[in-house]
Motif scaffolding. Sequence first.
Motif, short mmCIF file in Angstrom:
data_model
loop_
_atom_site.label_atom_id
_atom_site.label_comp_id
_atom_site.label_asym_id
_atom_site.label_seq_id
_atom_site.Cartn_x
_atom_site.Cartn_y
_atom_site.Cartn_z
N ALA A 89 -6.26 4.36 -4.75
CA ALA A 89 -6.89 4.36 -6.07
C ALA A 89 -6.81 5.74 -6.72
O ALA A 89 -6.66 5.86 -7.95
N GLU A 90 -6.91 6.78 -5.90
CA GLU A 90 -6.78 8.14 -6.44
C GLU A 90 -5.35 8.44 -6.85
O GLU A 90 -5.12 9.13 -7.85
N LYS A 91 -4.39 7.89 -6.11
CA LYS A 91 -2.98 8.14 -6.44
C LYS A 91 -2.52 7.31 -7.64
O LYS A 91 -1.67 7.77 -8.42
N GLU A 92 -3.01 6.07 -7.75
CA GLU A 92 -2.59 5.15 -8.81
C GLU A 92 -3.83 4.67 -9.56
O GLU A 92 -4.35 3.58 -9.28
N PRO A 93 -4.32 5.44 -10.52
CA PRO A 93 -5.55 5.05 -11.25
C PRO A 93 -5.44 3.67 -11.91
O PRO A 93 -6.46 2.99 -12.06
N ILE A 94 -4.23 3.25 -12.27
CA ILE A 94 -4.09 1.96 -12.92
C ILE A 94 -4.50 0.82 -11.98
O ILE A 94 -4.85 -0.28 -12.43
N LEU A 95 -4.46 1.08 -10.66
CA LEU A 95 -4.84 0.05 -9.69
C LEU A 95 -6.28 0.21 -9.19
O LEU A 95 -6.71 -0.55 -8.32
N SER A 96 -7.01 1.15 -9.75
CA SER A 96 -8.34 1.43 -9.24
C SER A 96 -9.27 0.23 -9.38
O SER A 96 -10.06 -0.07 -8.47
N SER A 97 -9.20 -0.48 -10.50
CA SER A 97 -10.06 -1.65 -10.69
C SER A 97 -9.70 -2.75 -9.69
O SER A 97 -10.58 -3.39 -9.10
#
Length: 378
Positions: A89-97
């Motif tokens: 989630a930290e590496k890919e904010p778009i996938l955080s949700s």
Amino acid sequence: MASCGCLVLEKVEDHSGEAARGRVKVAPSAASGCGGSCAGVWRRRSEAIFPIYVMGSSRASTVAAARGIVDSADDPIWEAVKSEAKSEAEKEPILSSFLYASVLSHDCLERALSFVLANRLEDPTLLATQLIDIFNDVMMNNKDICRSIRLDAQAFKDRDPACAQYSWALLYLKGYQSLQSYRIANVLWNQGRKVLALALQSRISEVFAVDIHPAAKIGEGILLDHGTGLVIGETAVVGNWVSLMQGVTLGGTGKEHGDRHPKIGQGALIGAGATILGNINVGEGAMIAAGSLVLKDVPPHRGFWSRVRVLHGVCEVHSSFSWTFFGFSHQLVRSVCMAVGNPAKIVGYMEKEDPSLTMKHDARRDYFEHVAIRYSDD
């Protein structure tokens, strides 16, 4: 400071004087990343927790390992999944949700898996919220599934080089997702809820292209590599620690009722596109080559005495027990039966541990050289 998401095995002294026991925790990184060094530490030390699922290890302590995973106060696989999801989630904010909804918002692996599967299998008439309730009820009240979903995850992590993290199996690999969906349908079938189990089977087939009858019996520590095109019939039985590649069919012949599907022994490796038909047995530790058509029993691995020529004082084949007499080395060999062809024939025996654990499908030049030497001197 970011976490590397790796696992560290510690020894904890028991105040009662018992021997030190293993404990796993998520270790923070000393820098923004570990550079992969921790992953190597985990791989070397994982046998303390999952002794069977280190590549090429023996399976003597499997039962104890399985019980330990369920009964332990710690849950190392779930801790790893959460740590990995946080890092991603930290590496890919778009996938955080997505990662928060699928993993980080849940308190255990069972609930996270229920959420993931329900959202994959929902359709306009079978809502995700309904499926989550059904899946949670099954998994939270069945210790066999609690153990199996973890041993399956470990199998994927250890045997599939493309599965670098436990969370990848949970979130992205349809072989793992379809296998756990089958496990839920199997429990429902055995509870007498056969119509619901068949509805799930139909939906699993549509979504994952994997068709497993809910009445089939499948052990734990299973790898469905890719999974696409896999078919397992109603009376089929698959033992523990089996690995099945894409396009495998465990089917019946004719239209008779009753026990009509194959029985796969533990530790077997079934290659891509293999077709095994009828109520036949594939023995423990057997290897079925890709594209083979199997219509007869395949024997299990076995022990046999092998006479191998010694050249320049070096034995051609190594074994744990041997002696040399008049230029020949006599050895007690544990062999793996290998079936190849259409229709399949037994082409030889390979001296190795269960092929499902090593994932070695090939019979390389050194194997055929060994066979030629052994049989030329018989």
